[in-house]
Write a protein that holds these residues in place. Structure first.
Motif, PDB file in Angstrom:
ATOM      1  N   VAL A 133       0.463   0.783   9.125  1.00 27.36           N
ATOM      2  CA  VAL A 133       1.334   0.410   8.162  1.00 27.36           C
ATOM      3  C   VAL A 133       2.357   1.560   8.521  1.00 27.36           C
ATOM      4  O   VAL A 133       2.202   2.768   8.300  1.00 27.36           O
ATOM      5  CB  VAL A 133       1.068   0.436   6.608  1.00 27.36           C
ATOM      6  CG1 VAL A 133       2.322   0.014   5.963  1.00 27.36           C
ATOM      7  CG2 VAL A 133      -0.098  -0.489   6.481  1.00 27.36           C
ATOM      8  N   PRO A 134       3.628   1.195   9.208  1.00 31.41           N
ATOM      9  CA  PRO A 134       4.662   2.076   9.174  1.00 31.41           C
ATOM     10  C   PRO A 134       5.226   2.665   8.040  1.00 31.41           C
ATOM     11  O   PRO A 134       5.482   1.945   7.169  1.00 31.41           O
ATOM     12  CB  PRO A 134       5.932   1.270  10.233  1.00 31.41           C
ATOM     13  CG  PRO A 134       5.571   0.039  10.296  1.00 31.41           C
ATOM     14  CD  PRO A 134       3.896  -0.098   9.493  1.00 31.41           C
ATOM     15  N   GLY A 135       5.603   4.205   7.993  1.00 33.14           N
ATOM     16  CA  GLY A 135       6.219   4.512   7.001  1.00 33.14           C
ATOM     17  C   GLY A 135       5.104   5.017   5.867  1.00 33.14           C
ATOM     18  O   GLY A 135       5.739   5.301   4.656  1.00 33.14           O
ATOM     19  N   MET A 136       4.086   4.828   6.064  1.00 38.45           N
ATOM     20  CA  MET A 136       2.863   5.156   5.105  1.00 38.45           C
ATOM     21  C   MET A 136       2.943   6.782   4.807  1.00 38.45           C
ATOM     22  O   MET A 136       3.019   7.537   5.498  1.00 38.45           O
ATOM     23  CB  MET A 136       1.698   4.888   5.510  1.00 38.45           C
ATOM     24  CG  MET A 136       0.436   5.053   4.679  1.00 38.45           C
ATOM     25  SD  MET A 136       0.518   3.941   3.011  1.00 38.45           S
ATOM     26  CE  MET A 136       0.306   2.663   3.653  1.00 38.45           C
ATOM     27  N   PRO A 137       3.190   6.869   3.408  1.00 41.19           N
ATOM     28  CA  PRO A 137       3.391   8.269   3.092  1.00 41.19           C
ATOM     29  C   PRO A 137       1.914   9.220   3.299  1.00 41.19           C
ATOM     30  O   PRO A 137       0.887   8.561   3.051  1.00 41.19           O
ATOM     31  CB  PRO A 137       3.528   8.503   1.517  1.00 41.19           C
ATOM     32  CG  PRO A 137       3.056   6.988   1.132  1.00 41.19           C
ATOM     33  CD  PRO A 137       3.400   5.980   2.242  1.00 41.19           C
ATOM     34  N   GLU A 138       1.922  10.439   3.944  1.00 46.16           N
ATOM     35  CA  GLU A 138       0.787  11.111   4.309  1.00 46.16           C
ATOM     36  C   GLU A 138      -0.054  11.212   2.973  1.00 46.16           C
ATOM     37  O   GLU A 138      -1.551  11.205   3.449  1.00 46.16           O
ATOM     38  CB  GLU A 138       1.072  12.236   4.929  1.00 46.16           C
ATOM     39  CG  GLU A 138       1.040  12.211   6.818  1.00 46.16           C
ATOM     40  CD  GLU A 138       0.894  13.673   7.480  1.00 46.16           C
ATOM     41  OE1 GLU A 138       0.830  14.523   6.777  1.00 46.16           O
ATOM     42  OE2 GLU A 138       1.406  13.608   8.422  1.00 46.16           O
TER      43      GLU A 138
ATOM     44  N   GLY B 288       0.863  -1.109   0.087  1.00 45.54           N
ATOM     45  CA  GLY B 288      -0.170   0.192  -0.038  1.00 45.54           C
ATOM     46  C   GLY B 288       0.940   1.360   0.188  1.00 45.54           C
ATOM     47  O   GLY B 288       0.280   2.462  -0.060  1.00 45.54           O
ATOM     48  N   LEU B 289       2.006   1.274   0.092  1.00 47.58           N
ATOM     49  CA  LEU B 289       2.971   2.342   0.057  1.00 47.58           C
ATOM     50  C   LEU B 289       3.040   3.106  -1.354  1.00 47.58           C
ATOM     51  O   LEU B 289       3.136   4.323  -1.497  1.00 47.58           O
ATOM     52  CB  LEU B 289       4.497   2.055   0.414  1.00 47.58           C
ATOM     53  CG  LEU B 289       4.478   1.311   1.858  1.00 47.58           C
ATOM     54  CD1 LEU B 289       6.111   0.627   1.864  1.00 47.58           C
ATOM     55  CD2 LEU B 289       4.101   2.347   2.984  1.00 47.58           C
ATOM     56  N   GLU B 290       2.762   2.253  -2.445  1.00 48.18           N
ATOM     57  CA  GLU B 290       2.578   2.855  -3.771  1.00 48.18           C
ATOM     58  C   GLU B 290       1.302   2.445  -4.292  1.00 48.18           C
ATOM     59  O   GLU B 290       0.551   1.610  -3.830  1.00 48.18           O
ATOM     60  CB  GLU B 290       3.838   2.484  -4.595  1.00 48.18           C
ATOM     61  CG  GLU B 290       5.099   3.100  -4.179  1.00 48.18           C
ATOM     62  CD  GLU B 290       6.244   2.409  -4.788  1.00 48.18           C
ATOM     63  OE1 GLU B 290       5.962   1.909  -6.192  1.00 48.18           O
ATOM     64  OE2 GLU B 290       7.311   2.394  -4.291  1.00 48.18           O
ATOM     65  N   GLY B 291       1.176   3.148  -5.569  1.00 53.01           N
ATOM     66  CA  GLY B 291      -0.286   2.737  -6.164  1.00 53.01           C
ATOM     67  C   GLY B 291      -1.386   3.474  -5.510  1.00 53.01           C
ATOM     68  O   GLY B 291      -1.336   4.425  -4.975  1.00 53.01           O
ATOM     69  N   GLY B 292      -2.782   2.741  -5.861  1.00 57.85           N
ATOM     70  CA  GLY B 292      -3.686   3.636  -5.706  1.00 57.85           C
ATOM     71  C   GLY B 292      -4.617   2.946  -4.745  1.00 57.85           C
ATOM     72  O   GLY B 292      -4.123   1.739  -4.104  1.00 57.85           O
TER      73      GLY B 292
ATOM     74  N   HIS C  82      -9.454   0.528   4.637  1.00 61.17           N
ATOM     75  CA  HIS C  82      -8.335   0.882   4.072  1.00 61.17           C
ATOM     76  C   HIS C  82      -7.671   2.176   4.743  1.00 61.17           C
ATOM     77  O   HIS C  82      -6.450   2.452   5.178  1.00 61.17           O
ATOM     78  CB  HIS C  82      -8.592   1.378   2.536  1.00 61.17           C
ATOM     79  CG  HIS C  82      -7.393   1.221   1.989  1.00 61.17           C
ATOM     80  ND1 HIS C  82      -6.504   0.273   1.522  1.00 61.17           N
ATOM     81  CD2 HIS C  82      -6.624   2.507   1.408  1.00 61.17           C
ATOM     82  CE1 HIS C  82      -5.360   0.393   0.747  1.00 61.17           C
ATOM     83  NE2 HIS C  82      -5.298   1.907   0.662  1.00 61.17           N
ATOM     84  N   LEU C  83      -8.511   3.237   5.000  1.00 60.83           N
ATOM     85  CA  LEU C  83      -8.067   4.500   5.727  1.00 60.83           C
ATOM     86  C   LEU C  83      -7.654   4.008   7.125  1.00 60.83           C
ATOM     87  O   LEU C  83      -6.403   4.648   7.633  1.00 60.83           O
ATOM     88  CB  LEU C  83      -9.152   5.369   5.939  1.00 60.83           C
ATOM     89  CG  LEU C  83      -9.038   6.793   6.765  1.00 60.83           C
ATOM     90  CD1 LEU C  83      -7.863   7.380   6.123  1.00 60.83           C
ATOM     91  CD2 LEU C  83     -10.077   7.522   6.837  1.00 60.83           C
ATOM     92  N   TYR C  84      -8.146   3.208   7.733  1.00 58.94           N
ATOM     93  CA  TYR C  84      -7.962   2.833   9.219  1.00 58.94           C
ATOM     94  C   TYR C  84      -6.574   2.164   9.120  1.00 58.94           C
ATOM     95  O   TYR C  84      -5.572   2.464   9.997  1.00 58.94           O
ATOM     96  CB  TYR C  84      -8.975   1.938   9.734  1.00 58.94           C
ATOM     97  CG  TYR C  84      -8.274   1.020  10.974  1.00 58.94           C
ATOM     98  CD1 TYR C  84      -7.998   1.777  12.118  1.00 58.94           C
ATOM     99  CD2 TYR C  84      -8.298  -0.406  10.996  1.00 58.94           C
ATOM    100  CE1 TYR C  84      -7.531   1.135  13.223  1.00 58.94           C
ATOM    101  CE2 TYR C  84      -7.695  -0.804  12.000  1.00 58.94           C
ATOM    102  CZ  TYR C  84      -7.422  -0.367  13.293  1.00 58.94           C
ATOM    103  OH  TYR C  84      -6.712  -0.991  14.446  1.00 58.94           O
TER     104      TYR C  84
END
Lengths: 287, 410, 273
Positions: A249-254, A60-64, A241-243
């Motif tokens: 998920v650590p490091g998730m871009p804001e 989930g760090l990338e993509g949509g 997904h928002l939760y």
């Protein structure tokens, strides 16, 4: 002299008090506007074609968030499909058929209490009954049924209001012509109440698809390689997904968090406002 | 008799028009020669329809009624089968005779039955039954929820006695041996809820009073949709904003190690329970008859004095109900407390500590619990406790509201 | 008003050769513990107009609604005694209420056309009773509108909303709607109270015309109207306990010109001024 002084004091007290009341109202309203604007401003930067149409990659760090949007859409359809007919028929029973007896009081009491059952408890119910006992697994079907149960109370309540707003004279006119009760309901009462019923149902459904706890318990997926192709498939959904992206998920871009929050808010609120506008226009027409 | 052989009877039944076919079981049942077995099908059928034990449970919308419909059809068929062929043949012949309307001369009132005898309308009856089934669904779902919570949750008391479960202060669900004491969560729920209501009650009632009595129409008309909007914002979104905005604020203002505390959760829950508190209180305030107000004005009281000394006391039961509903919301709210309350497992001593209320506990562990295992049972038991608490608050609110309504109705 | 003083005494209470269409004997009507009607016995002749008059609140409407069992819709209503249509009891356990209402139509105080087109309003009854042939329905609608003296006025807007018609037209539409079901009795509950004088006259003409084929029972608080249109008149009045009682019943001429009961007389003279 004394009296006018006291009167003056009372007036001043009143002015201060009313100021405080207005302040309280501001305290309620300001955060609402703040939340909406805050998310709009911060989230709009992360909305891109890619974000809306692609599946998440790298945990989930990338993509949509495309599968989550689709999942929420499916959930809405499923919830409507189950809750609308049951809610409407239940309201029909209460307004048109039920007599004033203990059973009717019990039903009304159940509706009131059903509306107050915590969403996580609905989640447990869905998990125990639909996922496990009915063996439908952590599927779209199980989640839709769970959300439908949760939306039920509100749909019944609003549908009942819409049905009760239909003038008695229509019912009497129809019955006096020798129409049966069901014919009267089907051909005279329901068409009149339909706009109100639709409004209430859309409102209830939009609340239901914004819920996280029930689908969390039923078992929404965080990452799925493909879109669900049957009601028995696993699914992603926007609130869950928002939760996950916001807390798990650590490091998730804001920007991913903001974007997800914005899409969820827009989806839910557009249904809300749509329902409110329909209801408002309907009321105008009535008057 | 010629037609006693089963095949020919079936043939003549098939020749009947649909309505007569449906009438057949009714005729059979009202015939004295029919054995008791066939007649018992009807109470049996009713029993199946009423009983919660089904092939497909009734509380599954739509699907749940499908099996009932199927059973009705099957039962009608069964009645026909159980009827002695001799009698059956006779009844079919009778029905066949009266089923040719063109042969009968129409009387002047247009072929309607002149004797006003009750007609059996199958469609109507089925619809009535179907609607009734949906009508009682709310009860079925509610009872179903509680029943399921008990069924899955009660077994935990075989492992941990009831009082130890309720007042035990240690929750180690996965250590061996596991310990299940939910006191930390009970206290956390209680603290956060009380905190939330302490904040929300004055603000909510003040807002309601402002909207009902003071605000100009334009403000009222624009504030109310906003409050309704608040009720529609998903709790996870509010939790998310709280996490980013309120959490650092609380940490800095109160000089805490972390902003993830019960206090943060209480503030958020206060905010989230405002829509229901404001709308129910406002209804209660506007329900107070105008004469009360006028009498107060006539005595020279100001509007503010009237609000404080006349309106709020008169609407007190409605406001009580509003608070109860607010409490119900606050106790049941899951996502925000899961996100901002901190999630600590020990019994909290003040609101400024991290804590984990009951709802958050279920949400946090439900996906890790082994299905049917002890932890799973314990979570359902917490669910049952939550259910009972919210049920009680809603019940009280409902009773109080009804009383208020009755008081001002005439 | 013309007074036929010489002939009145010889007219019997109910003209002998006429057939009795509706009959009540010893009817009591209760709403919960409140008694709305007490011991009412009346015989209503076929193919005539019977007016029910009396001060407001005396139970006229409740009385009228006995005949098509509309009181059934009120949850705690209870009827004692017997009500008969063509000598058949209608409060029997085996009575089919739907069938009864087909034969006993009703026009309400306030015009209550359904929010549908004129056509759909008139076709409503026949459709519910199983007629779905378009051609047949068109015939019924046209015939009913014609008989309700409305056809010429609405010919061009038959597929427009019935709510766009004037009050008087709406009421005649409601009559047409009843006629389409082909009833034997038409109950009218103050059908003109919401209408202007011109529309009222039109409805009264219509009633006279219809009375050749239908039994009409009309509730009215308008004495002139009762005198103008009805053949028989029943005077209802509240007793001290607010329960309605039948004070006097007979041919309209006789009731109006030579009332037997002093209460009738004072009410009528008071009303005519």
């Amino acid at each position: 002299m004394i009296r006018s002084e006291r009167g003056h004091g009372a007036k001043a007290t009143e002015r201060i008090a009313f100021g405080l009341l207005a302040l309280a109202t501001f305290l309620v309203v300001a955060p609402v506007i703040y939340i909406v604007v805050f998310i709009l401003v911060n989230g709009s930067g992360s909305i891109s074609w890619e974000f809306l149409t692609q599946a998440p990659r790298h945990r989930g760090l990338e993509g949509g968030i495309f599968p989550a949007i689709v999942g929420t859409f499916y959930l809405m359809i499923g919830t409507l499909l189950f809750a609308l007919p049951v809610g409407v028929f239940s309201a029909i029973y209460l307004t048109e058929y039920a007599r004033r007896n203990w059973l009717t009081r019990l039903i009304n009491l159940s509706i009131v209490n059903l509306a107050g059952v915590p969403s996580i408890v609905f989640g447990l119910f869905g998990l125990g009954l639909f996922v496990l006992a009915m063996r439908s697994g952590s599927s779209l079907l199980a989640a839709s049924l769970t959300l439908a149960c949760q939306a039920l109370a509100m749909i019944i309540t609003t549908s009942r209001e819409a049905l009760m707003a239909v003038p008695r004279s229509y019912r009497e006119g129809s019955l006096a012509l020798g129409a049966t009760k069901w014919q009267t309901v089907l051909h005279v009462v329901l068409p009149q109440a339909m706009p109100g019923i639709i409004t209430g149902t859309v409102l209830a459904t939009s609340r239901a698809i914004g819920e996280t706890a029930p689908i969390l318990a039923v078992g929404a997926a965080f990452l799925l390689p493909s879109l669900p192709s049957s009601p028995l498939d696993q699914f992603m959904a926007l609130p869950y997904h928002l939760y996950i992206v916001a807390t798990q998920v650590p490091g998730m871009p804001e920007r991913t968090m903001w974007g997800t929050a914005l899409v969820l808010l827009v989806v839910v609120l557009s249904f809300n406002t749509m329902a409110m506008v329909v209801r408002w226009r309907f009321r105008q027409r009535r008057v | 008799m010629l037609g006693t052989d089963a095949k020919s009877i079936l043939k003549s039944i098939k020749a009947l028009p649909f309505r007569k076919k449906v009438l057949l079981p009714v005729r059979i049942l009202s015939d004295s020669r029919v054995p008791i077995g066939a007649k018992l099908v009807i109470p049996g059928l009713l029993l199946y329809l009423i009983m919660p034990l089904d092939l497909i449970p009734d509380f599954i919308p739509v699907l749940g009624q499908l099996d009932d419909l199927l059973v009705i059809i099957l039962a009608l068929g069964l009645i026909v089968r159980l009827c002695p062929p001799q009698v059956l043949h006779e009844l079919v012949l009778k029905l066949g005779q009266t089923s040719s309307p063109p042969a009968q001369p129409k009387n002047q009132s247009g072929g309607r039955n002149p004797r006003l005898l009750k007609r059996f309308r199958l469609g109507e009856k089925i619809m009535e039954l179907f609607i009734f089934g949906n009508g009682v669904l709310a009860i079925v779902v509610l009872v179903g929820i509680f029943g399921l919570l008990l069924k899955e949750g009660l077994p935990i008391f075989a492992h941990t006695p009831f009082w130890r479960f309720l007042f035990g202060d240690k929750w180690y669900p996965v250590s061996s041996p596991p310990t299940f004491g939910i006191l930390p969560f009970l206290v956390a729920s209680l603290m956060i809820t009380v905190g939330a209501i302490i904040i929300a009650l004055p603000v909510g009632v003040a807002t309601a009073a402002y909207l009902a009595e003071v605000a100009p129409k334009a403000i009222r008309e624009s504030v109310k949709p906003l409050i309704e909007l608040l009720a529609g914002v998903p709790s996870v979104v509010i939790g998310f904003v709280g996490l980013l905005v309120l959490t650092p604020l609380v940490r800095n203002v109160f000089h805490l190690n972390t902003g993830l505390t019960g206090l943060t959760a209480a503030i958020m829950l206060a905010f989230m329970s405002l829509p229901v508190i404001v709308s129910v209180s406002e209804d209660a305030l506007s329900m107070v008859p105008n004469e009360y107000k006028e009498a107060s004005y006539a005595l020279g009281a100001t509007r503010w004095q009237t609000i404080v000394h006349v309106l709020i006391p008169a609407a007190i039961s409605g406001i009580t109900a509003a608070v109860m509903l607010g409490v119900g919301r606050a106790i049941g709210e899951t996502m925000t407390v899961l996100m901002v309350a901190g999630g600590a497992l020990s019994v909290p001593h003040s609101l400024a500590e991290p804590m984990r209320p009951m709802t958050a506990t279920i949400a946090a562990e439900v996906n890790n619990a082994v299905r049917g295992g002890l932890q799973y049972q314990a979570l359902f038991a917490i669910g049952a406790a939550l259910f009972l608490i919210t049920f009680a608050t809603n019940l009280i609110a409902d009773v109080v509201l009804e009383r208020q309504k009755r008081r001002f109705q005439t | 008003m013309v007074i036929f003083s010489g002939e009145i005494e010889r007219i019997p209470a109910v003209p002998a050769p006429e057939k009795i269409k509706l009959r009540t004997s010893g009817v009591n009507l209760f709403y919960g513990t409140f008694q709305a009607l007490r011991n009412i016995s009346i015989e209503i002749p076929a193919q005539a107009i019977t007016a029910i008059i009396g001060p407001s609140g005396c139970g006229k409407t409740s009385f009228l609604r006995l005949f098509n069992r509309m009181n059934d819709l009120i949850h705690n209503a209870r009827v004692e005694g017997s009500v008969e249509l063509d000598d058949m009891p209608i409060y029997d356990q085996n009575t089919d209420v739907v069938e009864l209402r087909k034969r006993v139509g009703m026009v309400f105080q306030k015009p209550n056309p359904f929010p549908m087109s004129v056509f759909d309003n008139v076709a409503f009854g026949p459709r519910r009773h199983g007629k779905d042939n378009r051609k047949e329905l068109e015939e019924i609608v046209e015939r009913s509108l014609h008989r309700a003296a409305l056809l010429d006025e609405v010919k061009d807007k038959i597929h427009e909303s019935a709510l766009s018609l004037s009050g008087g037209q709406q009421q005649r539409l409601c009559i047409a709607r009843v006629l389409a079901v082909d009833p034997e009795v038409i109950l009218m509950d103050e059908p003109c109270s919401a209408l202007d004088p011109v529309a009222t006259l039109k409805i009264e003409d219509l009633m006279r015309a219809l009375s050749e084929n239908y039994t009409i029972v009309i509730v009215t608080h308008n004495m002139q109207q009762a005198a103008r249109v009805s053949d028989m008149a029943a005077f209802l009045m509240m007793a001290d306990d607010k329960t309605g009682e039948l004070v006097e019943y007979g041919p309209t001429n006789r009731v109006f010109t030579n009332p037997k009961d002093p209460r009738t007389e004072s009410y009528i003279t008071g009303r005519f001024g």
